[in-house]
Write a protein that holds these residues in place. Structure first.
Motif, PDB file in Angstrom:
ATOM      1  N   ALA A  39       0.844  -1.197   0.000  1.00 30.54           N
ATOM      2  CA  ALA A  39       0.000   0.000   0.000  1.00 30.54           C
ATOM      3  C   ALA A  39       0.880   1.249   0.000  1.00 30.54           C
ATOM      4  N   THR A  78       0.078   1.923  -9.183  1.00 27.81           N
ATOM      5  CA  THR A  78      -0.638   2.106  -7.912  1.00 27.81           C
ATOM      6  C   THR A  78      -1.826   1.156  -7.845  1.00 27.81           C
ATOM      7  N   PHE A 118      -2.427  -1.882  -5.151  1.00 29.04           N
ATOM      8  CA  PHE A 118      -3.608  -1.967  -4.284  1.00 29.04           C
ATOM      9  C   PHE A 118      -4.359  -3.279  -4.528  1.00 29.04           C
ATOM     10  N   CYS A 176      -2.708  -6.037  -2.715  1.00 26.84           N
ATOM     11  CA  CYS A 176      -3.057  -6.042  -1.290  1.00 26.84           C
ATOM     12  C   CYS A 176      -4.273  -6.950  -1.068  1.00 26.84           C
TER      13      CYS A 176
END
Lengths: 104, 200
Positions: free
Chosen positions: B112, B174, B178, B181
């Protein structure tokens, strides 16, 4: 009735029904129901078990525009019935022994 | 309750079984239903005969598990949980947390953070380029035009342009981080529960 005992009895009851002729789920239940309590959810694992152990074989056939699964007994299944009858004879002796209060 | 609702609840309660097993059980009940209809029973009568879908599914799954394990009733639900069981479960949960949970949270946090850093850095590039450009415009106003200052203006514009080019890539990365994650959680969940992909 004891669960394990009933399970064993039901296996043989199903095989006995199939000894006459091959049959399908609903008919098997209808044939056995007058003698011993049986439901859809009880029969399903029995049929699976009998098939897995080679006591019955299955095949699907068309009926009324849909497929219906038929179960047929194998020689192994017949052997199982014969073994059960032998077991029952043994039980009969024990039953008499218990009835007479241990004095034969 | 109608047939569809019955089947839906039945299927839901069989979620512990593999998909193929569930399909076979549903097929079996479907055939039973059709045969009972042929025998003249109404939908209501049949569903009453089938009983509560949760009970039917529970019973069927328990029997199948017992057969598969070959251990009978005792291994599944036949025994009350004891204080020892609870302690063992707590112990396993603590172990899982220490050796799986904490590293996992670390990984997720790093992913993150990397994602957020990339998100910011793209815009920072553009901003820095423009700031550089504006700063040397002011310098030129104050000190007069010189070759070195013009070169700095060019540098500022170059950095801003690089920022514009890199920002889409950074934004994409990005998103990837994410997403990773979330993946870490789902994959770990699958490993911990021991569920096969098929069962989902």
């Amino acid at each position: 009735m004891d669960i394990q005992l009933k399970k064993g009895l039901l296996d043989v009851c199903v095989l006995s029904v199939l000894r006459k002729e091959e049959s399908y789920g609903y008919k098997i239940i209808s044939d056995i129901a007058p003698y011993i309590e049986i439901s859809e959810s009880t029969l399903y694992p029995i049929l699976k078990r009998l098939e897995a152990t080679g006591a019955v074989t299955t095949h699907s056939r068309e009926y009324n525009g849909r497929l219906r699964k038929y179960y047929a007994i194998t020689e192994k299944g017949r052997q199982k019935i014969r073994e059960f009858i032998e077991d029952i004879k043994e039980f009969e002796k024990i039953y008499q022994f218990i009835l007479s209060g241990g004095e034969l | 309750m109608n047939r569809r609702e019955w089947e839906k609840q039945f299927k839901k309660r069989l979620s512990s079984l593999p998909k193929s097993e569930r399909a076979k059980a549903l097929e079996y009940y479907g055939e039973m239903y059709a045969d009972r209809r042929d025998a003249g029973m109404t939908e209501e009568e049949i569903l009453r005969e089938f009983g509560d879908p949760a009970d039917a599914a529970e019973k069927l799954a328990a029997d199948l598990r017992a057969d598969a394990g070959g251990t009978g009733e005792a291994a599944h639900g036949g025994r009350e949980a004891t204080a020892g069981d609870t302690a063992a479960r707590v112990f396993v949960a603590v172990l899982l947390f220490i050796f799986v949970g904490i590293p996992l949270l670390g990984i997720v946090f790093c992913l993150a953070a990397a994602g957020a850093a990339l998100f910011v850095s793209g815009f920072a590039f553009i901003l820095a380029g423009f700031a550089d450009f504006v700063y040397f415009i002011v310098q030129m106003c104050l000190l007069g035009v010189s070759g070195a200052l013009v070169a700095h203006l060019g540098l500022g514009l170059g950095i801003a342009a690089a920022g514009f080019l890199l920002t889409p890539l950074f934004l994409y990365l990005t998103k990837v981080f994410f997403r990773l994650c979330g993946k870490v959680f789902t994959v770990t969940g699958r490993i911990v529960t021991g569920k096969k992909r098929e069962a989902n």
